[in-house]
Design a protein around this motif. Structure first.
Motif, PDB file in Angstrom:
ATOM      1  N   LEU A   1      -2.836   5.037  10.110  1.00 25.09           N
ATOM      2  CA  LEU A   1      -3.303   3.909   9.314  1.00 25.09           C
ATOM      3  C   LEU A   1      -2.125   3.090   8.807  1.00 25.09           C
ATOM      4  CD1 LEU A   1      -2.797   4.505   6.021  1.00 25.09           C
ATOM      5  CD2 LEU A   1      -4.721   6.058   6.373  1.00 25.09           C
ATOM      6  N   GLU A   2      -2.422   1.836   8.511  1.00 24.29           N
ATOM      7  CA  GLU A   2      -1.499   0.950   7.821  1.00 24.29           C
ATOM      8  C   GLU A   2      -2.069   0.673   6.441  1.00 24.29           C
ATOM      9  OE1 GLU A   2       0.709  -1.860  11.046  1.00 24.29           O
ATOM     10  OE2 GLU A   2      -1.426  -2.276  10.734  1.00 24.29           O
ATOM     11  N   TYR A   3      -1.226   0.788   5.435  1.00 23.99           N
ATOM     12  CA  TYR A   3      -1.674   0.473   4.080  1.00 23.99           C
ATOM     13  C   TYR A   3      -0.777  -0.623   3.509  1.00 23.99           C
ATOM     14  CZ  TYR A   3       2.248   3.149   2.095  1.00 23.99           C
ATOM     15  OH  TYR A   3       3.503   3.614   1.750  1.00 23.99           O
ATOM     16  N   ALA A   4      -1.380  -1.464   2.700  1.00 28.87           N
ATOM     17  CA  ALA A   4      -0.666  -2.602   2.145  1.00 28.87           C
ATOM     18  C   ALA A   4       0.015  -2.203   0.840  1.00 28.87           C
ATOM     19  CB  ALA A   4      -1.635  -3.753   1.899  1.00 28.87           C
ATOM     20  N   ALA A   5       1.302  -2.482   0.770  1.00 29.62           N
ATOM     21  CA  ALA A   5       2.059  -2.252  -0.465  1.00 29.62           C
ATOM     22  C   ALA A   5       3.327  -3.088  -0.390  1.00 29.62           C
ATOM     23  CB  ALA A   5       2.401  -0.772  -0.638  1.00 29.62           C
TER      24      ALA A   5
ATOM     25  N   ILE B   1       0.891   7.633   8.011  1.00 26.86           N
ATOM     26  CA  ILE B   1       0.824   6.408   7.224  1.00 26.86           C
ATOM     27  C   ILE B   1       1.972   5.464   7.571  1.00 26.86           C
ATOM     28  CG2 ILE B   1      -0.422   7.544   5.363  1.00 26.86           C
ATOM     29  CD1 ILE B   1       2.187   7.580   3.747  1.00 26.86           C
ATOM     30  N   ASN B   2       1.673   4.175   7.542  1.00 23.39           N
ATOM     31  CA  ASN B   2       2.640   3.129   7.854  1.00 23.39           C
ATOM     32  C   ASN B   2       2.460   2.004   6.836  1.00 23.39           C
ATOM     33  OD1 ASN B   2       3.523   3.935  10.872  1.00 23.39           O
ATOM     34  ND2 ASN B   2       1.321   4.247  10.652  1.00 23.39           N
ATOM     35  N   ARG B   3       3.494   1.723   6.051  1.00 24.79           N
ATOM     36  CA  ARG B   3       3.386   0.667   5.045  1.00 24.79           C
ATOM     37  C   ARG B   3       3.583  -0.708   5.679  1.00 24.79           C
ATOM     38  NH1 ARG B   3       6.101  -2.827   2.085  1.00 24.79           N
ATOM     39  NH2 ARG B   3       8.064  -2.297   3.117  1.00 24.79           N
ATOM     40  N   VAL B   4       2.757  -1.670   5.273  1.00 22.93           N
ATOM     41  CA  VAL B   4       2.936  -3.059   5.667  1.00 22.93           C
ATOM     42  C   VAL B   4       2.917  -3.916   4.407  1.00 22.93           C
ATOM     43  CG1 VAL B   4       1.948  -2.816   7.972  1.00 22.93           C
ATOM     44  CG2 VAL B   4       0.441  -3.347   6.056  1.00 22.93           C
ATOM     45  N   SER B   5       3.689  -4.985   4.404  1.00 27.27           N
ATOM     46  CA  SER B   5       3.706  -5.885   3.253  1.00 27.27           C
ATOM     47  C   SER B   5       2.433  -6.730   3.243  1.00 27.27           C
ATOM     48  CB  SER B   5       4.936  -6.791   3.303  1.00 27.27           C
ATOM     49  OG  SER B   5       6.117  -6.025   3.181  1.00 27.27           O
ATOM     50  N   PRO B   6       1.736  -6.777   2.123  1.00 23.53           N
ATOM     51  CA  PRO B   6       0.490  -7.556   2.087  1.00 23.53           C
ATOM     52  C   PRO B   6       0.764  -9.046   2.000  1.00 23.53           C
ATOM     53  CG  PRO B   6       0.982  -6.661  -0.084  1.00 23.53           C
ATOM     54  CD  PRO B   6       2.039  -6.126   0.839  1.00 23.53           C
ATOM     55  N   SER B   7      -0.203  -9.813   2.473  1.00 21.70           N
ATOM     56  CA  SER B   7      -0.136 -11.256   2.244  1.00 21.70           C
ATOM     57  C   SER B   7      -0.345 -11.522   0.760  1.00 21.70           C
ATOM     58  CB  SER B   7      -1.221 -11.959   3.051  1.00 21.70           C
ATOM     59  OG  SER B   7      -2.510 -11.575   2.574  1.00 21.70           O
ATOM     60  N   LEU B   8      -0.016 -12.707   0.323  1.00 20.31           N
ATOM     61  CA  LEU B   8      -0.177 -13.043  -1.095  1.00 20.31           C
ATOM     62  C   LEU B   8      -1.628 -12.904  -1.530  1.00 20.31           C
ATOM     63  CD1 LEU B   8       1.074 -14.029  -3.713  1.00 20.31           C
ATOM     64  CD2 LEU B   8       0.742 -16.387  -2.911  1.00 20.31           C
ATOM     65  N   SER B   9      -2.557 -13.325  -0.666  1.00 19.90           N
ATOM     66  CA  SER B   9      -3.977 -13.235  -1.039  1.00 19.90           C
ATOM     67  C   SER B   9      -4.429 -11.780  -1.117  1.00 19.90           C
ATOM     68  CB  SER B   9      -4.842 -14.005  -0.038  1.00 19.90           C
ATOM     69  OG  SER B   9      -4.709 -13.467   1.273  1.00 19.90           O
TER      70      SER B   9
ATOM     71  N   SER C   1       2.015  12.085   6.433  1.00 16.30           N
ATOM     72  CA  SER C   1       3.422  11.836   6.753  1.00 16.30           C
ATOM     73  C   SER C   1       3.634  10.399   7.195  1.00 16.30           C
ATOM     74  CB  SER C   1       3.890  12.788   7.858  1.00 16.30           C
ATOM     75  OG  SER C   1       5.211  12.481   8.262  1.00 16.30           O
ATOM     76  N   ALA C   2       4.739   9.821   6.729  1.00 15.66           N
ATOM     77  CA  ALA C   2       5.178   8.518   7.221  1.00 15.66           C
ATOM     78  C   ALA C   2       6.166   8.672   8.368  1.00 15.66           C
ATOM     79  CB  ALA C   2       5.821   7.726   6.084  1.00 15.66           C
ATOM     80  N   ASP C   3       6.435   9.904   8.759  1.00 14.96           N
ATOM     81  CA  ASP C   3       7.435  10.193   9.791  1.00 14.96           C
ATOM     82  C   ASP C   3       6.815  10.924  10.979  1.00 14.96           C
ATOM     83  OD1 ASP C   3       9.716   9.212   8.243  1.00 14.96           O
ATOM     84  OD2 ASP C   3       9.305  10.909   6.942  1.00 14.96           O
ATOM     85  N   PHE C   4       5.645  10.475  11.385  1.00 17.98           N
ATOM     86  CA  PHE C   4       4.930  11.106  12.482  1.00 17.98           C
ATOM     87  C   PHE C   4       4.574  10.035  13.502  1.00 17.98           C
ATOM     88  CE2 PHE C   4       1.686  13.409  14.760  1.00 17.98           C
ATOM     89  CZ  PHE C   4       2.019  14.750  14.589  1.00 17.98           C
ATOM     90  N   SER C   5       4.999  10.206  14.734  1.00 17.43           N
ATOM     91  CA  SER C   5       4.715   9.209  15.771  1.00 17.43           C
ATOM     92  C   SER C   5       3.216   9.026  15.950  1.00 17.43           C
ATOM     93  CB  SER C   5       5.344   9.641  17.100  1.00 17.43           C
ATOM     94  OG  SER C   5       6.742   9.719  16.990  1.00 17.43           O
ATOM     95  N   ASP C   6       2.795   7.781  16.029  1.00 16.37           N
ATOM     96  CA  ASP C   6       1.371   7.492  16.142  1.00 16.37           C
ATOM     97  C   ASP C   6       1.181   6.224  16.956  1.00 16.37           C
ATOM     98  OD1 ASP C   6       1.654   5.176  14.489  1.00 16.37           O
ATOM     99  OD2 ASP C   6       1.408   6.374  12.679  1.00 16.37           O
ATOM    100  N   PRO C   7      -0.057   5.804  17.227  1.00 11.78           N
ATOM    101  CA  PRO C   7      -0.265   4.600  18.044  1.00 11.78           C
ATOM    102  C   PRO C   7       0.245   3.321  17.392  1.00 11.78           C
ATOM    103  CG  PRO C   7      -2.256   5.957  17.973  1.00 11.78           C
ATOM    104  CD  PRO C   7      -1.328   6.516  16.950  1.00 11.78           C
ATOM    105  N   ILE C   8       0.407   3.329  16.069  1.00 10.89           N
ATOM    106  CA  ILE C   8       0.901   2.143  15.371  1.00 10.89           C
ATOM    107  C   ILE C   8       2.414   2.040  15.472  1.00 10.89           C
ATOM    108  CG2 ILE C   8       1.071   1.022  13.109  1.00 10.89           C
ATOM    109  CD1 ILE C   8      -1.655   2.336  12.435  1.00 10.89           C
ATOM    110  N   GLU C   9       3.088   3.162  15.299  1.00  9.43           N
ATOM    111  CA  GLU C   9       4.548   3.223  15.387  1.00  9.43           C
ATOM    112  C   GLU C   9       4.925   4.487  16.144  1.00  9.43           C
ATOM    113  OE1 GLU C   9       7.953   2.711  15.886  1.00  9.43           O
ATOM    114  OE2 GLU C   9       7.331   1.118  14.480  1.00  9.43           O
ATOM    115  N   ARG C  10       5.314   4.322  17.391  1.00  6.51           N
ATOM    116  CA  ARG C  10       5.539   5.477  18.275  1.00  6.51           C
ATOM    117  C   ARG C  10       6.922   6.103  18.108  1.00  6.51           C
ATOM    118  NH1 ARG C  10       1.394   6.071  21.633  1.00  6.51           N
ATOM    119  NH2 ARG C  10       0.025   4.269  22.009  1.00  6.51           N
ATOM    120  N   PHE C  11       7.876   5.346  17.619  1.00  9.17           N
ATOM    121  CA  PHE C  11       9.255   5.845  17.607  1.00  9.17           C
ATOM    122  C   PHE C  11       9.629   6.322  16.203  1.00  9.17           C
ATOM    123  CE2 PHE C  11       8.952   2.746  21.060  1.00  9.17           C
ATOM    124  CZ  PHE C  11       9.262   3.580  22.133  1.00  9.17           C
TER     125      PHE C  11
END
Length: 393
Positions: free
Chosen positions: A78-82, A42-50, A9-19
């Motif tokens: 977890l955070e995944y790059a996309a 799961i928490n999506r983060v934008s990857p760097s160009l590299s 789930s991307a909608d579950f409070s966790d240590p990365i995103e609590r709210f």
């Protein structure tokens, strides 16, 4: 032996995103005695160009995909790059599915079922993980997000249809979401289980005629989606006895948000910004009011409407979203066109002028047994049955 279920789930409070919304956590809590639940949050983060370049040049490697992973009490965050805006949407989520398969198969005890808590995001990852790990999967349809992505990505319609049709079980919160998905992706042989969202405020409070105010409940930062502008236009149309009734906005916000909302409502004299109400006090406050009016532009479910009905308060809600379909032709639940101030105004006037009759119908509904499906007991029973059907299937 208790079945083990891994939820993604991307909608579950966790240590990365609590709210985050507590809905999925509530479902797991209600059935914690029946299943051994674990979560990959799961928490999506934008990857760097590299990092993006490495991901694209090495499609068989997930070395740069998961950038942060940590254990917490309910499972793994977890955070995944996309990239954003849906770029490489399917490929990145399928690669995330490969990582989830590794999590699922590396445990001391095997998992019996994977559950993705949206078709168009988590569903892609879970279907891929299930294929790799040889575990069945189930889905939760979430109305706003799934409908939005399905409309935006016709190029992925076939893969979404395959994931949906091949799931061992599919459930959703509202008739609106169920009907929309069936129109777009067809009906499943086993159908879609319809299970409302749970609330702890499900104790019945008998309605009483108070001649009180109309109330709207939301955090002021959400004034756009809650359609404060439309509610203001509707209020300015009210005349006579109805036009004199106070409309109280219950909800907190920053000083800047309060100032903005007061500016929005300046054309209508009835508005009172009453601030937040303690959650345990909310049923008492609702019982004192005439009706709840929240003509939102969009709602995934709208728990506040169910909480109001249990508190003895009639509701004015938006057609085509939220709880629409649960209360057709019931006078204590007035559906309005959120785009039409006239529609909202007419419902408000009816709620005021017919308060006694409407609250009598609500009292009859409360005592008829029809309200039972929205209680935590019934929701726990039905969600347990849905998960068991997926395990058997």
């Amino acid at each position: 032996m208790t079945n083990r279920i891994l939820h993604v789930s991307a909608d579950f409070s966790d240590p990365i995103e609590r709210f985050k919304t507590p809905v999925i956590k509530s479902f797991l809590g209600l059935t914690a005695c029946d299943f051994d639940h674990s979560v990959v949050s799961i928490n999506r983060v934008s990857p760097s160009l590299s990092n993006l370049t490495s991901l694209l040049l090495r499609p068989q490697s997930n070395a740069h995909l998961v950038q942060n992973q940590q254990l917490f009490s309910e499972g793994i965050a977890l955070e995944y790059a996309a990239p954003g805006k849906g770029l490489f949407h399917r490929s990145m989520l399928e690669r995330l599915g490969g990582h989830i398969a590794q999590i699922a198969t590396s445990q001391d005890k095997p998992f019996d079922l994977l559950v993705g808590h949206k078709l168009t995001i988590e569903g892609i990852a879970v279907a891929r993980a299930a294929e790799i790990a040889g575990i069945p999967y189930a889905l939760t349809i979430q109305g706003n997000s799934d409908r939005k992505i399905l409309k935006a990505r016709p190029d992925l319609r076939d893969i979404f249809r395959s994931i949906y049709q091949n799931a061992s079980m599919v459930c959703t919160f509202t008739p609106v979401a169920r009907n929309a998905i069936e129109r777009m992706l067809g009906k499943r042989k086993d159908g879609i289980a319809l299970i409302p969202c749970p609330t702890e405020l499900d104790a019945v409070v008998e309605p009483k005629v108070t001649g009180g105010d109309l109330i709207s409940v939301f955090h002021l930062k959400n004034h756009k989606v809650k359609n404060l502008e439309g509610l203001t236009s509707a209020a300015s149309r009210l005349r006579g006895k109805a036009g004199d009734r106070t409309i109280s906005i219950l909800g907190g916000g920053s000083p800047a948000q309060l100032t903005l909302c007061k500016d929005i409502t300046a054309e209508a004299k009835q508005f009172l910004f009453a601030g937040p109400v303690d959650r345990n006090e909310m049923p008492i406050r609702m019982n004192e009011a005439c009706a709840l009016v929240v003509p939102s532009r969009a709602e995934s479910f709208g728990l506040v409407f169910i909480e109001a009905l249990f508190a003895g308060l009639p509701i004015i809600y938006p057609k085509g979203t939220a709880i629409d379909g649960y209360f057709d032709d019931l006078s204590f639940a007035l559906a309005v066109d959120a785009r039409s101030p006239q529609s909202i105004s007419e419902a408000m006037e009816r709620a005021i002028l017919e308060e006694s009759e409407i609250k009598q119908r609500l009292a009859e509904w409360q005592q008829s047994g029809a309200s039972e499906r929205f209680t935590r007991t019934a929701i726990a029973r039905n969600y347990k049955a849905a998960l068991q059907s997926a395990l058997v299937g």
